[in-house]
Design a protein around this motif. Structure first.
Motif, mmCIF file in Angstrom:
data_model
loop_
_atom_site.group_PDB
_atom_site.id
_atom_site.type_symbol
_atom_site.label_atom_id
_atom_site.label_comp_id
_atom_site.label_asym_id
_atom_site.label_seq_id
_atom_site.Cartn_x
_atom_site.Cartn_y
_atom_site.Cartn_z
ATOM 1 N N THR A 79 -1.310 -16.183 4.673
ATOM 2 C CA THR A 79 -1.770 -15.685 5.968
ATOM 3 C C THR A 79 -2.860 -14.627 5.814
ATOM 4 O O THR A 79 -3.841 -14.630 6.551
ATOM 5 N N VAL A 80 -2.680 -13.721 4.863
ATOM 6 C CA VAL A 80 -3.574 -12.565 4.725
ATOM 7 C C VAL A 80 -4.858 -12.921 3.985
ATOM 8 O O VAL A 80 -5.940 -12.475 4.367
ATOM 9 N N LEU A 81 -4.743 -13.707 2.928
ATOM 10 C CA LEU A 81 -5.925 -14.044 2.138
ATOM 11 C C LEU A 81 -6.533 -15.353 2.634
ATOM 12 O O LEU A 81 -5.814 -16.301 2.943
ATOM 13 N N THR A 82 -7.834 -15.394 2.708
ATOM 14 C CA THR A 82 -8.527 -16.608 3.132
ATOM 15 C C THR A 82 -8.458 -17.649 2.016
ATOM 16 O O THR A 82 -8.234 -17.302 0.848
ATOM 17 N N PRO A 83 -8.692 -18.919 2.350
ATOM 18 C CA PRO A 83 -8.724 -19.942 1.291
ATOM 19 C C PRO A 83 -9.750 -19.616 0.206
ATOM 20 O O PRO A 83 -9.497 -19.864 -0.976
ATOM 21 N N VAL A 119 4.127 -8.618 -5.922
ATOM 22 C CA VAL A 119 2.940 -9.428 -5.653
ATOM 23 C C VAL A 119 1.824 -8.828 -6.504
ATOM 24 O O VAL A 119 1.520 -7.634 -6.402
ATOM 25 N N VAL A 120 1.254 -9.669 -7.350
ATOM 26 C CA VAL A 120 0.190 -9.258 -8.259
ATOM 27 C C VAL A 120 -1.083 -9.978 -7.842
ATOM 28 O O VAL A 120 -1.099 -11.206 -7.740
ATOM 29 N N VAL A 121 -2.130 -9.212 -7.573
ATOM 30 C CA VAL A 121 -3.424 -9.769 -7.190
ATOM 31 C C VAL A 121 -4.442 -9.289 -8.214
ATOM 32 O O VAL A 121 -4.578 -8.077 -8.427
ATOM 33 N N ALA A 122 -5.119 -10.233 -8.846
ATOM 34 C CA ALA A 122 -6.119 -9.912 -9.864
ATOM 35 C C ALA A 122 -5.541 -8.962 -10.913
ATOM 36 O O ALA A 122 -6.142 -7.948 -11.261
ATOM 37 N N GLU A 123 -4.344 -9.289 -11.388
ATOM 38 C CA GLU A 123 -3.658 -8.556 -12.450
ATOM 39 C C GLU A 123 -3.255 -7.134 -12.071
ATOM 40 O O GLU A 123 -2.985 -6.304 -12.939
ATOM 41 N N THR A 146 14.387 -3.478 4.102
ATOM 42 C CA THR A 146 13.871 -3.761 2.768
ATOM 43 C C THR A 146 12.927 -2.643 2.359
ATOM 44 O O THR A 146 11.901 -2.425 3.008
ATOM 45 N N ASP A 147 13.267 -1.926 1.299
ATOM 46 C CA ASP A 147 12.394 -0.887 0.771
ATOM 47 C C ASP A 147 11.259 -1.533 -0.008
ATOM 48 O O ASP A 147 11.472 -2.484 -0.769
ATOM 49 N N CYS A 148 10.050 -1.003 0.190
ATOM 50 C CA CYS A 148 8.853 -1.573 -0.428
ATOM 51 C C CYS A 148 7.963 -0.448 -0.921
ATOM 52 O O CYS A 148 7.974 0.662 -0.369
ATOM 53 N N PHE A 149 7.173 -0.759 -1.929
ATOM 54 C CA PHE A 149 6.262 0.224 -2.504
ATOM 55 C C PHE A 149 4.891 -0.401 -2.676
ATOM 56 O O PHE A 149 4.765 -1.531 -3.136
ATOM 57 N N GLU A 170 -6.632 -1.311 -3.672
ATOM 58 C CA GLU A 170 -6.011 -2.621 -3.479
ATOM 59 C C GLU A 170 -4.655 -2.526 -2.785
ATOM 60 O O GLU A 170 -4.087 -3.526 -2.364
ATOM 61 N N GLY A 171 -4.142 -1.315 -2.624
ATOM 62 C CA GLY A 171 -2.908 -1.124 -1.880
ATOM 63 C C GLY A 171 -3.028 -1.567 -0.429
ATOM 64 O O GLY A 171 -2.030 -1.919 0.198
ATOM 65 N N VAL A 172 -4.239 -1.583 0.094
ATOM 66 C CA VAL A 172 -4.455 -2.060 1.466
ATOM 67 C C VAL A 172 -4.001 -3.513 1.586
ATOM 68 O O VAL A 172 -3.408 -3.906 2.584
ATOM 69 N N ILE A 173 -4.247 -4.297 0.548
ATOM 70 C CA ILE A 173 -3.793 -5.692 0.555
ATOM 71 C C ILE A 173 -2.265 -5.724 0.588
ATOM 72 O O ILE A 173 -1.666 -6.505 1.327
ATOM 73 N N GLY A 174 -1.627 -4.855 -0.194
ATOM 74 C CA GLY A 174 -0.168 -4.797 -0.204
ATOM 75 C C GLY A 174 0.407 -4.447 1.148
ATOM 76 O O GLY A 174 1.398 -5.040 1.588
ATOM 77 N N VAL A 175 -0.216 -3.510 1.851
ATOM 78 C CA VAL A 175 0.236 -3.135 3.191
ATOM 79 C C VAL A 175 0.104 -4.325 4.132
ATOM 80 O O VAL A 175 1.023 -4.638 4.895
ATOM 81 N N ARG A 176 -1.029 -5.006 4.082
ATOM 82 C CA ARG A 176 -1.234 -6.173 4.947
ATOM 83 C C ARG A 176 -0.240 -7.284 4.632
ATOM 84 O O ARG A 176 0.274 -7.946 5.532
ATOM 85 N N LEU A 177 0.053 -7.485 3.347
ATOM 86 C CA LEU A 177 1.035 -8.503 2.958
ATOM 87 C C LEU A 177 2.420 -8.145 3.470
ATOM 88 O O LEU A 177 3.137 -9.000 3.991
ATOM 89 N N LEU A 178 2.799 -6.882 3.340
ATOM 90 C CA LEU A 178 4.112 -6.453 3.820
ATOM 91 C C LEU A 178 4.218 -6.633 5.326
ATOM 92 O O LEU A 178 5.224 -7.139 5.833
ATOM 93 N N GLU A 179 3.204 -6.218 6.063
ATOM 94 C CA GLU A 179 3.235 -6.364 7.516
ATOM 95 C C GLU A 179 3.334 -7.829 7.928
ATOM 96 O O GLU A 179 4.082 -8.175 8.841
ATOM 97 N N ALA A 180 2.617 -8.717 7.225
ATOM 98 C CA ALA A 180 2.680 -10.151 7.537
ATOM 99 C C ALA A 180 4.049 -10.728 7.198
ATOM 100 O O ALA A 180 4.600 -11.523 7.971
ATOM 101 N N ALA A 181 4.622 -10.331 6.065
ATOM 102 C CA ALA A 181 5.946 -10.831 5.680
ATOM 103 C C ALA A 181 7.009 -10.349 6.661
ATOM 104 O O ALA A 181 7.900 -11.107 7.058
#
Length: 120
Positions: A24-28, A49-53, A88-91, A97-108
Motif C-alpha cells: 500500500t505504502v510503496l509504489t510498484p 521490516v527492512v528496506v534497503a538493508e 501492539t508495541d512498535c519501534f 527512513e523512519g518516515v517509511i516505518g511510520v507510514r507502514l505502521l499506520e497502514a498496517a
C-alpha cells in the motif's frame, strides 16, 4: 534510540498486515527498485521490516488491549476505540527512513481496523 508507537486494532498486526502495508505504502516502481524484507525475529516475538538493508519498523507480538483505566494510566490521552482488542508495541528509527516505518505502521493498523498512536 527508536521512537515508540502503539497500534490499537480490532485484529492483530501480523506479518500479513505488514506485507499488505508495504504494497500500500510503496509504489510498484519503489518496490521494483528497492529491496524490502519482512522477517520474524525471536520465534515470532517480533517482526521487522527492512528496506534497503535498514530496519525501518519493528513490531512486537500483539497482546490484548488493557482495560480503559489501565489504558488511561499508561497512555494518557491516547484515543482508543472501544472495539480495539489488540495493542501492539512498535519501534521506528529516528533516521530519515523512519518516515517509511511510520507510514507502514499506520497502514498496517488501518488494515486491521485501528490506529497507531505515536508516543515519542
Amino acid at each position: 534510540m527508536p521512537r515508540n508507537s502503539v497500534a490499537f486494532t480490532r485484529e492483530p498486526v501480523d506479518i500479513e498486515a505488514l506485507a499488505e502495508a508495504v504494497s500500500t505504502v510503496l509504489t510498484p516502481e519503489e518496490l521494483a527498485a528497492t529491496e524490502v524484507e519482512i522477517r520474524p525475529r525471536d520465534d515470532g516475538a517480533a517482526a521487522q521490516v527492512v528496506v534497503a538493508e535498514r530496519v525501518v519498523l519493528t513490531v512486537l507480538r500483539p497482546r490484548l488491549t488493557p482495560p480503559p483505566a489501565e489504558l488511561a494510566r499508561v497512555y494518557g490521552a491516547v484515543e482508543v476505540a472501544t472495539d480495539a482488542r489488540w495493542s501492539t508495541d512498535c519501534f521506528v528509527t529516528w533516521e530519515p527512513e523512519g518516515v517509511i516505518g511510520v507510514r507502514l505502521l499506520e497502514a498496517a493498523a488501518a488494515a486491521r481496523g485501528g490506529v497507531a498512536a505515536h508516543l515519542g
